[in-house]
Design an enzyme around this catalytic site. Structure first.
Site, mmCIF file in Angstrom:
data_model
loop_
_atom_site.group_PDB
_atom_site.id
_atom_site.type_symbol
_atom_site.label_atom_id
_atom_site.label_comp_id
_atom_site.label_asym_id
_atom_site.label_seq_id
_atom_site.Cartn_x
_atom_site.Cartn_y
_atom_site.Cartn_z
ATOM 1 N N GLY A 1 6.039 -9.486 15.816
ATOM 2 C CA GLY A 1 5.477 -10.427 15.720
ATOM 3 C C GLY A 1 6.302 -11.594 17.621
ATOM 4 O O GLY A 1 6.484 -10.738 18.065
ATOM 5 N N ASP A 2 5.723 -12.767 17.333
ATOM 6 C CA ASP A 2 5.997 -13.896 19.027
ATOM 7 C C ASP A 2 7.154 -14.271 18.656
ATOM 8 O O ASP A 2 7.803 -14.350 19.307
ATOM 9 C CB ASP A 2 5.562 -15.159 18.542
ATOM 10 C CG ASP A 2 3.252 -15.324 18.246
ATOM 11 O OD1 ASP A 2 3.179 -14.105 18.720
ATOM 12 O OD2 ASP A 2 3.339 -16.166 18.185
ATOM 13 N N PRO B 1 20.209 -2.513 11.502
ATOM 14 C CA PRO B 1 19.111 -1.202 10.523
ATOM 15 C C PRO B 1 18.303 -1.970 9.524
ATOM 16 O O PRO B 1 17.514 -1.255 9.272
ATOM 17 C CB PRO B 1 20.400 -0.312 10.145
ATOM 18 C CG PRO B 1 21.501 -0.393 10.581
ATOM 19 C CD PRO B 1 21.888 -2.216 10.780
ATOM 20 N N CYS C 1 -5.717 -18.147 14.963
ATOM 21 C CA CYS C 1 -6.545 -18.220 16.758
ATOM 22 C C CYS C 1 -8.062 -19.374 16.123
ATOM 23 O O CYS C 1 -8.671 -19.596 16.738
ATOM 24 C CB CYS C 1 -6.980 -16.905 16.540
ATOM 25 S SG CYS C 1 -6.011 -15.884 16.576
ATOM 26 N N THR D 1 16.132 -4.750 13.911
ATOM 27 C CA THR D 1 17.029 -5.668 14.670
ATOM 28 C C THR D 1 18.396 -4.009 15.155
ATOM 29 O O THR D 1 18.437 -3.123 14.737
ATOM 30 C CB THR D 1 16.984 -6.530 14.201
ATOM 31 O OG1 THR D 1 18.134 -6.468 13.068
ATOM 32 C CG2 THR D 1 15.946 -7.202 13.414
ATOM 33 N N ARG E 1 0.719 -1.577 -0.277
ATOM 34 C CA ARG E 1 -0.213 0.672 0.288
ATOM 35 C C ARG E 1 0.808 1.026 0.126
ATOM 36 O O ARG E 1 0.086 1.855 -0.682
ATOM 37 C CB ARG E 1 -0.929 -0.048 1.405
ATOM 38 C CG ARG E 1 -1.665 -1.271 1.236
ATOM 39 C CD ARG E 1 -3.259 -0.684 2.028
ATOM 40 N NE ARG E 1 -2.715 -1.336 3.105
ATOM 41 C CZ ARG E 1 -2.914 -2.433 3.928
ATOM 42 N NH1 ARG E 1 -3.684 -2.936 3.378
ATOM 43 N NH2 ARG E 1 -2.086 -2.865 5.081
ATOM 44 N N LYS F 1 -24.898 3.585 36.294
ATOM 45 C CA LYS F 1 -23.331 3.019 36.194
ATOM 46 C C LYS F 1 -22.588 2.328 35.870
ATOM 47 O O LYS F 1 -22.775 0.930 36.685
ATOM 48 C CB LYS F 1 -23.088 3.252 37.905
ATOM 49 C CG LYS F 1 -23.687 4.791 38.432
ATOM 50 C CD LYS F 1 -23.483 4.551 39.893
ATOM 51 C CE LYS F 1 -24.436 6.012 40.914
ATOM 52 N NZ LYS F 1 -24.942 5.781 41.732
ATOM 53 N N ALA G 1 12.214 -7.227 12.484
ATOM 54 C CA ALA G 1 11.850 -8.020 13.282
ATOM 55 C C ALA G 1 10.538 -8.263 13.696
ATOM 56 O O ALA G 1 10.178 -7.215 14.674
ATOM 57 C CB ALA G 1 12.440 -8.525 13.912
ATOM 58 N N TYR H 1 -25.216 3.631 27.544
ATOM 59 C CA TYR H 1 -26.573 2.360 28.402
ATOM 60 C C TYR H 1 -27.188 3.057 27.681
ATOM 61 O O TYR H 1 -28.060 3.575 27.137
ATOM 62 C CB TYR H 1 -26.412 3.566 30.026
ATOM 63 C CG TYR H 1 -27.111 2.759 30.440
ATOM 64 C CD1 TYR H 1 -27.345 1.687 30.684
ATOM 65 C CD2 TYR H 1 -28.460 4.160 30.820
ATOM 66 C CE1 TYR H 1 -28.560 1.606 31.662
ATOM 67 C CE2 TYR H 1 -29.241 4.016 31.371
ATOM 68 C CZ TYR H 1 -29.408 2.082 31.526
ATOM 69 O OH TYR H 1 -30.495 2.492 32.588
HETATM 70 P P1 FAD Z 1 2.760 -16.630 12.952
HETATM 71 O O1 FAD Z 1 1.520 -16.325 13.012
HETATM 72 O O2 FAD Z 1 3.439 -17.828 13.408
HETATM 73 O O3 FAD Z 1 3.573 -16.880 11.853
HETATM 74 C C1 FAD Z 1 5.051 -16.865 11.634
HETATM 75 C C2 FAD Z 1 5.173 -17.449 9.990
HETATM 76 O O4 FAD Z 1 6.649 -18.198 9.895
HETATM 77 C C3 FAD Z 1 4.608 -19.133 10.009
HETATM 78 O O5 FAD Z 1 3.643 -19.684 9.246
HETATM 79 C C4 FAD Z 1 6.171 -20.157 9.977
HETATM 80 O O6 FAD Z 1 5.999 -21.455 9.366
HETATM 81 C C5 FAD Z 1 6.848 -19.134 8.876
HETATM 82 N N1 FAD Z 1 8.819 -19.195 9.188
HETATM 83 C C6 FAD Z 1 9.228 -19.013 10.409
HETATM 84 N N2 FAD Z 1 10.435 -19.512 10.305
HETATM 85 C C7 FAD Z 1 10.683 -19.601 8.632
HETATM 86 C C8 FAD Z 1 11.308 -19.541 8.079
HETATM 87 N N3 FAD Z 1 12.919 -19.958 8.300
HETATM 88 N N4 FAD Z 1 10.973 -19.351 6.565
HETATM 89 C C9 FAD Z 1 9.753 -19.817 6.045
HETATM 90 N N5 FAD Z 1 9.184 -19.425 6.864
HETATM 91 C C10 FAD Z 1 9.435 -19.438 8.450
HETATM 92 N N6 FAD Z 1 -3.143 -14.592 19.541
HETATM 93 C C11 FAD Z 1 -4.378 -14.102 19.626
HETATM 94 O O7 FAD Z 1 -4.224 -12.739 20.243
HETATM 95 N N7 FAD Z 1 -5.413 -14.297 19.603
HETATM 96 C C12 FAD Z 1 -5.985 -15.566 19.723
HETATM 97 O O8 FAD Z 1 -6.943 -16.046 20.447
HETATM 98 C C13 FAD Z 1 -4.779 -16.697 19.837
HETATM 99 N N8 FAD Z 1 -4.896 -18.095 19.747
HETATM 100 C C14 FAD Z 1 -4.169 -18.998 18.916
HETATM 101 C C15 FAD Z 1 -4.895 -20.462 18.921
HETATM 102 C C16 FAD Z 1 -3.428 -21.016 18.527
HETATM 103 C C17 FAD Z 1 -3.823 -22.241 18.027
HETATM 104 C C18 FAD Z 1 -2.186 -20.452 18.278
HETATM 105 C C19 FAD Z 1 -1.001 -21.696 17.760
HETATM 106 C C20 FAD Z 1 -1.616 -19.365 18.346
HETATM 107 C C21 FAD Z 1 -2.928 -18.024 19.297
HETATM 108 N N9 FAD Z 1 -2.453 -16.992 18.654
HETATM 109 C C22 FAD Z 1 -3.803 -16.496 19.239
HETATM 110 C C23 FAD Z 1 -1.176 -16.722 18.601
HETATM 111 C C24 FAD Z 1 -1.143 -15.354 17.688
HETATM 112 O O9 FAD Z 1 -1.408 -17.379 16.247
HETATM 113 C C25 FAD Z 1 0.494 -15.218 17.110
HETATM 114 O O10 FAD Z 1 1.047 -14.698 18.383
HETATM 115 C C26 FAD Z 1 0.109 -14.435 15.864
HETATM 116 O O11 FAD Z 1 0.293 -15.449 14.515
HETATM 117 C C27 FAD Z 1 2.319 -14.530 15.918
HETATM 118 O O12 FAD Z 1 1.987 -13.802 14.018
HETATM 119 P P2 FAD Z 1 3.457 -14.282 13.666
HETATM 120 O O13 FAD Z 1 3.232 -13.625 12.694
HETATM 121 O O14 FAD Z 1 4.794 -13.517 14.519
HETATM 122 O O15 FAD Z 1 4.487 -15.727 13.853
#
Ligand code: FAD
Length: 550
Positions: free
Chosen positions: A281-282, A275, A42, A272, A21, A433, A279, A425
């Site tokens: 997400g999780d 520069p 999720c 990270t 975008r 309240k 990074a 409300y």
């Molecule tokens: P992900 O969404 O996990 O994506 C990372 C991707 O990177 C993966 O598909 C993986 O295959 C790919 N990858 C990794 N390494 C490499 C590599 N070297 N080369 C190529 N690809 C690669 N969060 C909520 O807030 N609410 C919820 O209700 C909730 N429910 C969930 C239920 C389940 C069953 C799960 C598993 C998670 C849930 N979560 C929930 C957590 C949420 O899904 C994660 O926090 C979110 O998806 C993280 O996003 P991400 O992009 O960091 O990682």
């Protein structure tokens, strides 16, 4: 500008779409190890349980759609194996053909997520033991369930574990939960999880707290799970939901800075220590929004927002990530549990001063049919009244209140602001309240000194001979149905005429069912020369600490 994004789900797909975008000209390569991009992690437990019936609905966007709509170069079944920071290339393995090739980048975004933990305990790799992260894991669990599972063991009572439990119960599977800690849903404070433990028991789930799986063995009928206590549980399916660890191998191998718990370290712009590499997400370490300390919070909302912010920064918009406050929610049978900001245990651990109150309001006006009670716990700064954290458990309306409190935390609001909040409300939606105003009144009253309180945990920690005089101001019928041990019953309506029966040389702890009549009682007593405190949240709070005391 050529951008390579590693990982094509929550953070990666958001970054890719935002990048497109912002620039029609950029070359954007999205590399994903699995066969799907942008799927709904999720929703996975709910397909297993049959609540979501169409698998395709979990594929929010297909690789083809991403390619067409966002003009992306999407490479699924492709894994990034290494980063050469000097040459600014990544080594990609095509998992179909096994071919390795290099691809150059100007900017790299790492969004590899976090992998479920599989501790090295004996038998962990036996068939029938599952983790749940993607659609393939889901298909495996679903296939096992469809083959006929009578007994399941879920190891770990966190969000994903409990969501799986609910869905296994929905399928009629006899389910046992094994949790190392002495409570379910460990991010919450223990007393707030009492209703969840009760709901599990009422649904026929066996809950083994303070217990650990130490080994798995195959039997003629499936598996047996050996526990630390020596107990053995037969099962045809075991699901592990004991947490996740950041997928940091690429970052570690490339010598990017990584925190002590494995999260890739980033600055406010999500850059990270290199520069040109971002990074999200999780996989990353974030700043705790309330405490300012480093933490790791694997949630979908932060991952999606971080993806946008990384793309913004690549295209010259200096967006900053504010930190993560851990706003999270769980549905379990008819209950909702939600939290935001710091819990009491985290505040204690970090030695951050706090005060807290409990309220137990209805989600909407009691006179309108269908009102459901909730428990809200609010944690706030003892000096400024700034909101630090909140937790809610109950039926309808918990989600809305925790979301309002999440915004209050983001905005740096105080308990005095909660008193003043003007919320929508009508009797079917709330109260004149609102529970948010109520929790604000109680907390602000405490700080102003109008409403001295003692919480149940503190009360119970005092040796019984030294406790304040316990006064139950409910009706005799309520008292007879259950009360705090050693309490004396004087209903609040009789208190003014019977006030002389109470000691003036001893502190009085007054309580009612939820705290409202107890508040009036403390006002009456303190104005008649007594020293009284209200027990925060009343008998209902006491029951949160004493599950079996009905
Ligand atoms: P992900 O969404 O996990 O994506 C990372 C991707 O990177 C993966 O598909 C993986 O295959 C790919 N990858 C990794 N390494 C490499 C590599 N070297 N080369 C190529 N690809 C690669 N969060 C909520 O807030 N609410 C919820 O209700 C909730 N429910 C969930 C239920 C389940 C069953 C799960 C598993 C998670 C849930 N979560 C929930 C957590 C949420 O899904 C994660 O926090 C979110 O998806 C993280 O996003 P991400 O992009 O960091 O990682």
């Amino acid at each position: 500008m050529k951008i390579i994004i590693v990982g094509g789900v929550a953070g990666g797909a958001s970054a890719a779409a935002r990048a497109r975008r912002l620039s029609e000209d950029a070359q954007i390569v999205l590399v994903e190890r699995g066969p799907d991009v942008s799927f709904a992690n999720c929703g996975l437990p709910y397909y297993i349980g049959g609540k979501i019936t169409e698998r395709d609905k979990l594929l929010v966007v297909t690789p083809k759609r991403m390619q067409d709509r966002f003009k992306l170069d999407v490479r699924v079944r492709s894994s990034v194996e290494a980063i050469d920071r000097k040459a600014k290339t990544v080594r990609i393995r095509d998992l179909e053909s096994g071919r390795d090739y290099d691809e150059s980048y100007d900017k790299l975004i790492l969004a590899p997520g976090a992998a479920p933990l599989r501790p090295p305990i004996p038998g962990i790799d036996l068939p029938g033991i599952f983790t749940l992260r993607n659609l393939q894991d889901m298909d495996r669990i679903k296939a096992a369930v469809d083959q006929g599972v009578q007994q399941a063991v879920v190891v770990g009572a966190g969000f994903i574990g409990l969501e799986l439990v609910e869905n296994l119960v929905r399928l009629g599977v006899s389910t046992t939960v094994v949790e190392l800690q002495d409570q379910v849903l460990p991010p919450f404070d223990k007393e707030m999880t009492t209703p969840l433990a009760k709901a599990l028991a009422e649904s026929g789930v066996a809950l083994l707290l303070g217990e650990a799986a130490e080994g798995f063995e195959q039997t003629s009928d499936g598996l047996v799970v050996r526990l630390k206590s020596g107990q053995e549980l037969p099962a045809q399916l075991v699901a592990l939901g004991i947490g996740v660890r950041p997928e940091n191998k690429l970052a570690v191998d490339a010598r990017l800075e990584v925190g002590p718990r494995g999260g890739i370290q980033v600055n406010d712009h999500l850059q990270t220590s290199d520069p040109d590499i971002f990074a999200v997400g999780d996989a990353i370490e974030v700043k705790d929004f309330v405490l300012g300390s480093p933490t790791q919070v694997p949630l979908a909302g932060p991952a999606n927002r971080q993806g946008r912010i990384a793309a913004d920064n690549i295209f010259g918009r200096a967006s900053r990530y504010r930190g993560t406050q851990g706003t999270a929610i769980l549905g379990l049978f008819d209950l909702t549990a939600a939290m935001t900001g710091a819990s009491e245990k985290v505040l204690k651990r970090s030695e951050r001063p706090y005060r807290m109150v409990y309220v137990h309001p209805n989600d909407h006006a009691g006179y309108y049919p269908g009102a459901e009670q909730m428990t809200l716990k609010l944690l706030f700064d003892p000096e400024s009244g700034k909101v630090l954290g909140a937790q809610g458990v109950g039926g309808a309306g918990v989600d809305k209140r925790i979301d309002v409190l999440a915004v209050a935390i983001q905005a740096g609001m105080t308990v005095y602001d909660l008193e003043e909040m003007e919320l929508a409300y009508a009797p079917q939606y709330g109260s004149a309240k609102d529970p948010i105003n109520m929790v604000g009144f109680v907390a602000a009253g405490l700080l102003r000194g109008d409403h001295p309180q003692i919480d149940v945990a503190n009360l119970l920690s005092i040796p019984s001979g030294q406790r304040p005089f316990l006064l139950d101001v409910r009706t005799p019928n309520e008292f007879a149905a259950g009360h705090i041990p050693d309490a004396v019953n004087i209903p609040v309506d009789d208190l003014r005429t019977r006030v002389n029966e109470l000691p003036k040389d001893r502190e009085i702890a007054a309580y009612c069912q939820v705290g409202q009549r107890g508040y009036l009682a403390t006002r009456i007593l303190n104005q008649s020369g007594h020293s009284a405190k209200n027990v925060s949240g009343g008998y209902k709070s006491f029951k949160l600490w004493n599950q079996n005391n009905d």
